[in-house]
Motif scaffolding. Sequence first.
Motif, PDB file in Angstrom:
ATOM      1  N   VAL A 151       4.930   3.956  -6.398  1.00 10.16           N
ATOM      2  CA  VAL A 151       3.543   4.332  -6.688  1.00 10.16           C
ATOM      3  C   VAL A 151       2.882   3.274  -7.557  1.00 10.16           C
ATOM      4  CG1 VAL A 151       2.070   6.010  -7.875  1.00 10.16           C
ATOM      5  CG2 VAL A 151       3.957   6.803  -6.428  1.00 10.16           C
ATOM      6  N   PHE A 152       3.588   2.806  -8.594  1.00  5.99           N
ATOM      7  CA  PHE A 152       3.030   1.769  -9.459  1.00  5.99           C
ATOM      8  C   PHE A 152       2.742   0.486  -8.681  1.00  5.99           C
ATOM      9  CE2 PHE A 152       3.809  -2.074 -11.973  1.00  5.99           C
ATOM     10  CZ  PHE A 152       2.807  -1.963 -12.917  1.00  5.99           C
ATOM     11  N   LEU A 153       3.673   0.084  -7.824  1.00  9.10           N
ATOM     12  CA  LEU A 153       3.506  -1.155  -7.062  1.00  9.10           C
ATOM     13  C   LEU A 153       2.373  -1.058  -6.052  1.00  9.10           C
ATOM     14  CD1 LEU A 153       7.259  -2.115  -6.561  1.00  9.10           C
ATOM     15  CD2 LEU A 153       5.560  -3.402  -7.875  1.00  9.10           C
ATOM     16  N   LEU A 154       2.191   0.119  -5.472  1.00  3.86           N
ATOM     17  CA  LEU A 154       1.038   0.317  -4.580  1.00  3.86           C
ATOM     18  C   LEU A 154      -0.269   0.128  -5.346  1.00  3.86           C
ATOM     19  CD1 LEU A 154       2.077   3.378  -2.378  1.00  3.86           C
ATOM     20  CD2 LEU A 154       1.370   1.127  -1.534  1.00  3.86           C
ATOM     21  N   PHE A 155      -0.336   0.743  -6.523  1.00  2.00           N
ATOM     22  CA  PHE A 155      -1.522   0.598  -7.374  1.00  2.00           C
ATOM     23  C   PHE A 155      -1.727  -0.871  -7.761  1.00  2.00           C
ATOM     24  CE2 PHE A 155      -3.207   0.240 -11.729  1.00  2.00           C
ATOM     25  CZ  PHE A 155      -4.462   0.815 -11.547  1.00  2.00           C
ATOM     26  N   LEU A 156      -0.643  -1.546  -8.132  1.00  2.00           N
ATOM     27  CA  LEU A 156      -0.731  -2.951  -8.534  1.00  2.00           C
ATOM     28  C   LEU A 156      -1.155  -3.826  -7.363  1.00  2.00           C
ATOM     29  CD1 LEU A 156      -0.268  -5.023 -10.799  1.00  2.00           C
ATOM     30  CD2 LEU A 156       2.119  -5.175 -10.061  1.00  2.00           C
ATOM     31  N   PHE A 157      -0.608  -3.556  -6.178  1.00  2.00           N
ATOM     32  CA  PHE A 157      -0.937  -4.329  -4.980  1.00  2.00           C
ATOM     33  C   PHE A 157      -2.443  -4.313  -4.717  1.00  2.00           C
ATOM     34  CE2 PHE A 157      -1.609  -4.935  -0.459  1.00  2.00           C
ATOM     35  CZ  PHE A 157      -0.690  -5.907  -0.111  1.00  2.00           C
ATOM     36  N   PHE A 158      -3.014  -3.101  -4.685  1.00  2.00           N
ATOM     37  CA  PHE A 158      -4.439  -2.995  -4.359  1.00  2.00           C
ATOM     38  C   PHE A 158      -5.326  -3.451  -5.522  1.00  2.00           C
ATOM     39  CE2 PHE A 158      -2.635   0.055  -1.269  1.00  2.00           C
ATOM     40  CZ  PHE A 158      -3.142  -0.536  -0.106  1.00  2.00           C
ATOM     41  N   SER A 159      -4.847  -3.295  -6.743  1.00  2.00           N
ATOM     42  CA  SER A 159      -5.608  -3.782  -7.901  1.00  2.00           C
ATOM     43  C   SER A 159      -5.698  -5.298  -7.885  1.00  2.00           C
ATOM     44  CB  SER A 159      -4.956  -3.308  -9.202  1.00  2.00           C
ATOM     45  OG  SER A 159      -4.983  -1.913  -9.305  1.00  2.00           O
ATOM     46  N   LEU A 160      -4.565  -5.963  -7.627  1.00  2.00           N
ATOM     47  CA  LEU A 160      -4.572  -7.427  -7.567  1.00  2.00           C
ATOM     48  C   LEU A 160      -5.380  -7.930  -6.372  1.00  2.00           C
ATOM     49  CD1 LEU A 160      -0.874  -8.274  -8.544  1.00  2.00           C
ATOM     50  CD2 LEU A 160      -2.925  -8.437  -9.971  1.00  2.00           C
ATOM     51  N   LYS A 161      -5.327  -7.197  -5.260  1.00  2.00           N
ATOM     52  CA  LYS A 161      -6.146  -7.566  -4.104  1.00  2.00           C
ATOM     53  C   LYS A 161      -7.627  -7.537  -4.468  1.00  2.00           C
ATOM     54  CE  LYS A 161      -3.725  -8.175  -0.199  1.00  2.00           C
ATOM     55  NZ  LYS A 161      -3.924  -9.318   0.725  1.00  2.00           N
ATOM     56  N   LYS A 162      -7.994  -6.518  -5.262  1.00  2.00           N
ATOM     57  CA  LYS A 162      -9.410  -6.336  -5.608  1.00  2.00           C
ATOM     58  C   LYS A 162      -9.913  -7.431  -6.541  1.00  2.00           C
ATOM     59  CE  LYS A 162     -12.645  -2.649  -6.633  1.00  2.00           C
ATOM     60  NZ  LYS A 162     -12.808  -1.183  -6.833  1.00  2.00           N
ATOM     61  N   ILE A 163      -9.067  -7.874  -7.480  1.00  2.00           N
ATOM     62  CA  ILE A 163      -9.525  -8.872  -8.455  1.00  2.00           C
ATOM     63  C   ILE A 163      -9.198 -10.302  -8.030  1.00  2.00           C
ATOM     64  CG2 ILE A 163      -9.244  -7.208 -10.325  1.00  2.00           C
ATOM     65  CD1 ILE A 163      -6.757  -8.780 -11.191  1.00  2.00           C
ATOM     66  N   LYS A 164      -8.519 -10.457  -6.911  1.00  2.00           N
ATOM     67  CA  LYS A 164      -8.073 -11.787  -6.486  1.00  2.00           C
ATOM     68  C   LYS A 164      -9.223 -12.792  -6.410  1.00  2.00           C
ATOM     69  CE  LYS A 164      -5.799 -14.254  -2.722  1.00  2.00           C
ATOM     70  NZ  LYS A 164      -5.248 -14.147  -1.348  1.00  2.00           N
TER      71      LYS A 164
END
Length: 247
Positions: free
Chosen positions: A170-183
């Motif tokens: 769950v944490f990694l899913l959140f991190l994945f999409f968060s980093l995608k958003k700020i990339k």
Amino acid sequence: MTIPFEPTIFGIPINVHLILEYLAFFLGYRYYVWLRKKTHDKISTQNRLSIILGAILGAFLGSRLSGYFENPILTFSAKTMIDLFNTKSIMGGLFGGLLGVEIAKKIIREKHSSGDLFTFPIILGIMIGRVGCFLMGIKEFTYGTKTNFITGMDLGDGFTRHPIALYEIVFLLFLFFSLKKIKKYIQKENGLLFKLFMLSYFGFRFCIEFIKPNVFYTLYLSSIQWLCIICWIYYLPTLKKLMKNAS
């Protein structure tokens, strides 16, 4: 489905965790290749291969040493050497891979940051691997302490425990999409994406270790938590810069 999940097909026991581990490597690498084709990579193919080799060697050594220090055995024999070879930790693999990359870059005199292109494939690979860890239940040391919390699950020993592997997914899913958003906002600083991943993931793992049934501590912290602290120290200039920009 019961946990540990150990299916048998045509009388042959299937190691689901091992299959998912290989699948994680395969899909992670294919995702990396796909991303590289879509990205203007400043690093030549030859240098990129040297960097990958450094990452593999560093990750192999780091994962074994980190896994060993989670429960060190001070007597040395053929059995302990085999156990050391078979014991591994993703945390040691990540940090060992990081050091392996930096050494390889020094040798080939590569100046450009190489981590950003690996960030999302690494996250994908860890998530797939953690599915295998969860399905193995208490047979894989990614389970948590006993709990009465709503998320508690029977992982194979009759007790309700924290399903740490699921927390991590769950944490990694959140991190994945968060980093995608700020990339797109941090592309100007090459390498920052990977640094944010490492700082976030190691921070999460530092916290989650408090609900793992570790048996070996140094100054009340597990070996993984000490590795997290070492990682933060390594990225201290980045931390200072992020705090300065946030203030």
